[in-house]
Design a protein around this motif. Structure first.
Motif: not given
Length: 219
Positions: A55-64, A146-153
């Protein structure tokens, strides 16, 4: 602030130091829109769920923006989007300007910043380099989860909009520095106390910082 690429991958076995290693760090950009769920981006999986994903690592972001640095550091190496295992290659949102607990909307989803990335040996596997983890840490260019607080696309090109800034205002760069710092001064202790007030900072991080605060008081 936007998503430049959405990258996903399934675990695969690779050879490293004479052993077969199962890793999900290999990601490739995808076209079109994809569902962002509580635990990950559709089509993406992690190999070792004890330290990756959740849950706390749902998405990993890395800056371009960091890619230019690595192209100089790793001359001659092809670095397509997703090279660092990130799900979102992002632009305009750097670790120094984003705080733990900051909330953003992206596509039809909402997310919240939970923690920096701490690289494991699989980054070395990805780059077939023993010193890549050490170089990654030393660079300070860690990215964040990121954690996802509201699912979407979501999809490449989606704008990342600020929904709310966390009042404790602890930048991702600061929490990384505090994690690896050998000794805490007065300002560091104050920063740690602010970090402990951030609701979405995972308990494992809070335990670590409480222990560090105890050591600081003993000294």
């Amino acid at each position: 602030m936007k998503i430049v690429a959405v990258n996903v991958g399934l675990p695969r076995e690779v050879r490293w130091r004479g052993m077969n290693v199962n890793t999900g760090i290999f990601k490739d950009p995808i076209e079109g829109r994809v569902a962002l769920r509580k635990l990950n981006v559709d089509g993406d999986r992690q190999a070792d769920l004890s330290v990756h994903g959740g849950e706390f690592k749902a998405v990993y972001c890395y800056p371009l923006e960091h890619y230019a640095y690595w192209k100089e550091e790793l001359p001659g190496r092809d670095l397509p989007m997703g090279s660092f295992g990130e799900n979102f290659t992002i632009e305009g949102l750097l670790e120094a300007s984003v705080h733990l607990g900051d909330r953003f909307s992206v596509g039809s989803a909402e997310v919240v910043v939970t923690q920096p990335r701490l690289p494991c040996y699989k980054l070395g596997v990805r780059f077939q380099s023993d010193d890549m983890v050490k170089r990654f840490l030393a660079s300070g260019r860690m990215g964040f989860y990121l954690a996802v607080t509201r699912e979407g696309d979501v999809g490449a090109g989606d704008e990342i909009r600020v929904v709310a800034r966390d009042p404790n205002a602890v930048p991702v760069t600061e929490i990384t520095r505090l994690y690896i710092s050998k000794r805490y001064g007065g300002d560091d202790v104050a920063s740690v106390r602010r970090a402990l007030q951030v609701a979405v900072l995972p308990e494992s991080w809070k335990e670590y910082f409480r222990e560090r605060l105890g050591q600081a008081h003993e000294n």
